[in-house]
Scaffold this motif. Structure first.
Motif, short mmCIF file in Angstrom:
data_model
loop_
_atom_site.label_atom_id
_atom_site.label_comp_id
_atom_site.label_asym_id
_atom_site.label_seq_id
_atom_site.Cartn_x
_atom_site.Cartn_y
_atom_site.Cartn_z
N VAL A 144 42.78 44.63 35.43
CA VAL A 144 44.04 45.33 35.71
C VAL A 144 43.78 46.81 35.99
O VAL A 144 44.37 47.38 36.91
CB VAL A 144 45.05 45.14 34.55
CG1 VAL A 144 46.25 46.05 34.70
CG2 VAL A 144 45.49 43.68 34.46
N GLU A 145 42.87 47.41 35.24
CA GLU A 145 42.57 48.84 35.44
C GLU A 145 41.96 49.11 36.80
O GLU A 145 42.24 50.14 37.42
CB GLU A 145 41.60 49.34 34.36
CG GLU A 145 42.24 49.50 33.00
CD GLU A 145 41.23 49.86 31.91
OE1 GLU A 145 39.99 49.87 32.18
OE2 GLU A 145 41.67 50.12 30.79
N ARG A 146 41.12 48.21 37.29
CA ARG A 146 40.40 48.49 38.54
C ARG A 146 41.09 47.95 39.78
O ARG A 146 40.63 48.19 40.89
CB ARG A 146 38.97 47.99 38.44
CG ARG A 146 38.81 46.48 38.53
CD ARG A 146 37.37 46.05 38.40
NE ARG A 146 36.71 46.02 39.68
CZ ARG A 146 35.46 45.63 39.86
NH1 ARG A 146 34.72 45.29 38.85
NH2 ARG A 146 34.94 45.61 41.07
N THR A 147 42.20 47.23 39.63
CA THR A 147 42.88 46.64 40.77
C THR A 147 44.15 47.41 41.08
O THR A 147 45.15 47.30 40.38
CB THR A 147 43.21 45.16 40.49
OG1 THR A 147 42.01 44.48 40.09
CG2 THR A 147 43.78 44.48 41.73
N GLU A 148 44.10 48.21 42.12
CA GLU A 148 45.22 49.08 42.50
C GLU A 148 46.51 48.30 42.68
O GLU A 148 47.59 48.76 42.31
CB GLU A 148 44.86 49.81 43.79
CG GLU A 148 45.90 50.80 44.24
CD GLU A 148 45.45 51.57 45.47
OE1 GLU A 148 46.33 51.92 46.26
OE2 GLU A 148 44.24 51.81 45.63
N GLU A 149 46.44 47.10 43.23
CA GLU A 149 47.63 46.29 43.49
C GLU A 149 48.34 45.83 42.22
O GLU A 149 49.47 45.37 42.26
CB GLU A 149 47.26 45.05 44.34
CG GLU A 149 46.85 45.38 45.76
CD GLU A 149 45.47 46.01 45.88
OE1 GLU A 149 45.17 46.54 46.96
OE2 GLU A 149 44.68 46.00 44.91
N VAL A 189 43.50 40.36 45.36
CA VAL A 189 43.68 40.24 43.91
C VAL A 189 42.67 39.28 43.29
O VAL A 189 41.99 39.64 42.33
CB VAL A 189 45.14 39.85 43.57
CG1 VAL A 189 45.31 39.70 42.07
CG2 VAL A 189 46.11 40.90 44.11
N LEU A 190 42.55 38.07 43.83
CA LEU A 190 41.54 37.16 43.28
C LEU A 190 40.14 37.72 43.52
O LEU A 190 39.27 37.61 42.65
CB LEU A 190 41.67 35.76 43.89
CG LEU A 190 40.74 34.72 43.27
CD1 LEU A 190 41.13 34.44 41.82
CD2 LEU A 190 40.76 33.43 44.08
N GLY A 191 39.94 38.35 44.67
CA GLY A 191 38.65 38.97 44.96
C GLY A 191 38.31 40.04 43.95
O GLY A 191 37.15 40.16 43.53
N SER A 192 39.30 40.81 43.52
CA SER A 192 39.06 41.83 42.49
C SER A 192 38.71 41.19 41.16
O SER A 192 37.83 41.68 40.44
CB SER A 192 40.30 42.72 42.35
OG SER A 192 40.08 43.70 41.36
N LEU A 193 39.39 40.10 40.82
CA LEU A 193 39.06 39.39 39.58
C LEU A 193 37.63 38.88 39.61
O LEU A 193 36.87 39.07 38.65
CB LEU A 193 40.04 38.24 39.34
CG LEU A 193 39.76 37.36 38.12
CD1 LEU A 193 39.80 38.17 36.82
CD2 LEU A 193 40.76 36.20 38.07
N VAL A 194 37.25 38.26 40.70
CA VAL A 194 35.89 37.73 40.83
C VAL A 194 34.86 38.86 40.80
O VAL A 194 33.82 38.74 40.13
CB VAL A 194 35.76 36.86 42.11
CG1 VAL A 194 34.32 36.48 42.39
CG2 VAL A 194 36.63 35.61 41.98
N ALA A 195 35.14 39.96 41.47
CA ALA A 195 34.22 41.11 41.44
C ALA A 195 34.10 41.66 40.02
O ALA A 195 33.00 42.04 39.59
CB ALA A 195 34.71 42.20 42.40
N THR A 196 35.21 41.69 39.29
CA THR A 196 35.18 42.18 37.91
C THR A 196 34.29 41.28 37.06
O THR A 196 33.47 41.76 36.28
CB THR A 196 36.61 42.23 37.32
OG1 THR A 196 37.41 43.10 38.14
CG2 THR A 196 36.60 42.74 35.90
N ILE A 197 34.44 39.98 37.22
CA ILE A 197 33.62 39.03 36.45
C ILE A 197 32.14 39.21 36.80
O ILE A 197 31.28 39.22 35.92
CB ILE A 197 34.05 37.57 36.73
CG1 ILE A 197 35.47 37.33 36.22
CG2 ILE A 197 33.07 36.58 36.08
CD1 ILE A 197 36.11 36.03 36.73
N ARG A 198 31.85 39.36 38.07
CA ARG A 198 30.46 39.49 38.53
C ARG A 198 29.89 40.88 38.25
O ARG A 198 28.68 41.07 38.38
CB ARG A 198 30.38 39.19 40.02
CG ARG A 198 30.65 37.74 40.36
CD ARG A 198 30.66 37.48 41.84
NE ARG A 198 30.86 36.06 42.13
CZ ARG A 198 31.24 35.59 43.30
NH1 ARG A 198 31.42 36.41 44.33
NH2 ARG A 198 31.41 34.29 43.47
#
Length: 163
Positions: free
Chosen positions: A122-127, A49-58
């Motif tokens: 939220v859209e890109r994070t399946e979890e 989840v945090l990894g998805s947030l960081v990937a989204t930001i980057r």
């Protein structure tokens, strides 16, 4: 079974180890007198989840290695090499240091960008499916604020977790 996760800032690994040894691993941000400044973020594991947030930001695809973590507590030497029902660390708690580039990525988000960031996250994070951006916005804002404070104080981010 859910994962409880709290994120906090501290000056270094040694301060985290001392505190968790003294408190027998209790979260450093809960209780009447929290030991460290932090954010309760149930279910926001560093890898997914945090990894998805960081990937989204980057603006990059998610990868399990997006957020680099290292276990700080309990020290590896205290863990059983072959976990069993009697293993005191089987369900945690654990504390992990997050890499400073993750801290800096979170800290660099401009307040004006948070709304669009949360929607995309939220859209890109399946979890997170089933939860809306309104539900996740306060968590994301708190994590960004914590990262900014840690960066400005030349401190590091940590994740405390248990099952």
């Amino acid at each position: 079974m859910g994962v409880l996760t709290d994120y906090f800032r501290a000056p270094d690994d040694e301060a985290v180890i001392r505190l968790l040894d003294r408190t027998r691993g209790h979260s450093p941000i809960v209780g009447r007198k929290p030991s460290f400044d932090g954010v309760e973020a149930k279910g926001v594991d560093p890898g997914v989840v945090l990894g998805s947030l960081v990937a989204t930001i980057r603006g990059v695809p998610w990868d399990v290695q997006q957020v680099k973590v290292s276990q700080v507590w309990p020290p590896a030497s205290e863990q059983e090499p072959d976990p069993s029902e009697d293993d005191p660390f089987q369900d945690g708690p654990w504390a992990f240091a997050l890499d400073d580039p993750t801290r800096d990525t979170l800290a660099g988000v401009a307040p004006a960008d948070v709304t669009a960031l949360v929607v995309t996250f939220v859209e890109r994070t399946e979890e997170l499916r089933g939860g809306g951006a309104d539900e996740w916005r306060p968590v994301v804002e708190d994590l960004i604020g914590l990262a900014r404070t840690a960066r400005d104080a030349d401190q590091h981010l940590y994740c405390w977790a248990c099952l």
